[in-house]
Design an enzyme around this catalytic site. Sequence first.
Site, PDB file in Angstrom:
ATOM      1  N   HIS A  14       0.807  -1.218   0.000  1.00  0.00           N
ATOM      2  CA  HIS A  14       0.000   0.000   0.000  1.00  0.00           C
ATOM      3  C   HIS A  14       0.839   1.267   0.000  1.00  0.00           C
ATOM      4  O   HIS A  14       0.481   2.263  -0.619  1.00  0.00           O
ATOM      5  CB  HIS A  14      -0.937   0.040   1.205  1.00  0.00           C
ATOM      6  CG  HIS A  14      -1.580   1.384   1.364  1.00  0.00           C
ATOM      7  ND1 HIS A  14      -2.456   1.886   0.436  1.00  0.00           N
ATOM      8  CD2 HIS A  14      -1.415   2.347   2.283  1.00  0.00           C
ATOM      9  CE1 HIS A  14      -2.824   3.108   0.805  1.00  0.00           C
ATOM     10  NE2 HIS A  14      -2.210   3.409   1.913  1.00  0.00           N
ATOM     11  N   CYS A  15       1.997   1.272   0.661  1.00  0.00           N
ATOM     12  CA  CYS A  15       2.662   2.533   0.966  1.00  0.00           C
ATOM     13  C   CYS A  15       3.635   3.022  -0.099  1.00  0.00           C
ATOM     14  O   CYS A  15       3.522   4.145  -0.588  1.00  0.00           O
ATOM     15  CB  CYS A  15       3.381   2.416   2.309  1.00  0.00           C
ATOM     16  SG  CYS A  15       2.256   2.224   3.707  1.00  0.00           S
ATOM     17  N   ILE A  16       4.629   2.223  -0.449  1.00  0.00           N
ATOM     18  CA  ILE A  16       5.721   2.727  -1.282  1.00  0.00           C
ATOM     19  C   ILE A  16       5.247   3.194  -2.659  1.00  0.00           C
ATOM     20  O   ILE A  16       5.699   4.232  -3.141  1.00  0.00           O
ATOM     21  CB  ILE A  16       6.843   1.675  -1.392  1.00  0.00           C
ATOM     22  CG1 ILE A  16       7.390   1.361   0.000  1.00  0.00           C
ATOM     23  CG2 ILE A  16       7.973   2.192  -2.278  1.00  0.00           C
ATOM     24  CD1 ILE A  16       8.472   0.305   0.013  1.00  0.00           C
ATOM     25  N   ASP A  50       2.845   6.668  -1.604  1.00  0.00           N
ATOM     26  CA  ASP A  50       3.272   7.819  -0.800  1.00  0.00           C
ATOM     27  C   ASP A  50       3.868   8.971  -1.603  1.00  0.00           C
ATOM     28  O   ASP A  50       3.597  10.143  -1.305  1.00  0.00           O
ATOM     29  CB  ASP A  50       4.252   7.372   0.276  1.00  0.00           C
ATOM     30  CG  ASP A  50       3.565   6.569   1.366  1.00  0.00           C
ATOM     31  OD1 ASP A  50       2.352   6.320   1.232  1.00  0.00           O
ATOM     32  OD2 ASP A  50       4.224   6.183   2.343  1.00  0.00           O
TER      33      ASP A  50
END
Length: 461
Positions: free
Chosen positions: A298-300, A303
Amino acid sequence: MRKAVAPEAATLDAWKDRIANREAKVGIVGLGYVGLPLALLFSEERFAVTGFDVDSLKVDFLNKGKSYIHRIEAESIQAAQKNGFVATADFSEARYLDAILICVPTPIDDHSAPDMSYVVNTIEALAPHLHAGQLVVLESTTYPGTTEEIIAATIDRIGEETDVQVLRDRHSQEAEMPQELDGVMVAFSPEREDPGNTDVERHDIPKVIGGIDRRASEAAEVLYASIFRRTVRVSTPATAEMTKLLENIYRCVNIAMVNELKQLCMRMGIDIWEVIDAAATKPFGFQAFYPGPGIGGHCIPVDPFYLSWKAKEYHFSTRFIELAGEVNRSMPEHVIRSVVNALNDQGKSIKGAKVLMLGLAYKKDIDDLRESPSLPIYEMLEKKGAEVRYNDPYFPRVGSGRKYWLNTESAPLENLDQYDCVVIVTDHSAYDFEKIVAESRLVVDTRNATRGIRSPKIYHC
């Protein structure tokens, strides 16, 4: 009728006592890869936990003592139930809780702008049931300002009807902190979940906390200190939100650098993996990052675009960060070019070629498809005219999601020579790569999984 806050939780000290005595009731909204492990951590510390999710199938699974996440055993769910864990889709249950932690998705839309609908819908559903003395913490990765602009603002707006507002300390930092909890405490504490990581225990991961006022920060710190060995308090929710972005953008930028270097090294006839291993012997000033078919989770992948979107509000261009995101996003196309070239070398066209993809998860040994580079690779191969199948021990069948529509089953690892090309996208430990190479006509390796195996069948990309 709204259940009033219990008199014993009318002050911060009383609230802390409820935590220390395990009398506090904790709610977790969003029972996915972040929320469910968090709920179990609290349950292990003897807190009564209520889990909220809009997915009725998840709620039913959990209430039957079953798990839908590979690394979480059903026994863990059943043990939590003995400590009072229950799942529900009824947000009115929030009125009986002391703390509510929000762990819902925050994806980006087709224009690389934040999709905050999950956060907005969650706090809209919760706000009518909140009362003074409760703590609400957002854990979802997001842009700086979300906690104030969405969480606090929504509570204040809906709370105007019931006179329940966000608690804000209007006193100076030097003044004595008021004890009274005459409003809702709000904070941000970014999740630091790393699926598949067995080297670091969850409770050993330091927890960053930023409250809207000092009481919220202190309440959140006391709550999280009950399950994490170390807490790190920062001055504001925006600081905590930016901390999360920095952590993941740091990884995104460095992964983009090695992904770009990999492509250059291929043209120069240099083994990028050997280069990284040699550089990693330096005892200072270097941390190893590794190339691959793209980035997932989900993040990298998300973001950098969250921050670049927010930066535009301040008339600032995050060119370096955006470039890293673009490089990583382009890696599936690099994989497709490699497959096309590898097939061409065999005198075979991509159109009509039978291709087996090994691995759909975004990294090894997990059952997580979020933003996985395998999904665009699968789609692009089909658009090129290939007949595509996949194998993944963690996904016997894959249906459809926000960005994919596979609706197919995992193919068996038998008769590999029926495929014109086998593409290693995820290097699961369950795969016997020597056997796979021996039985395949052609192998395109995006993960260096076949390192040490000498065969003319292998095409590294």
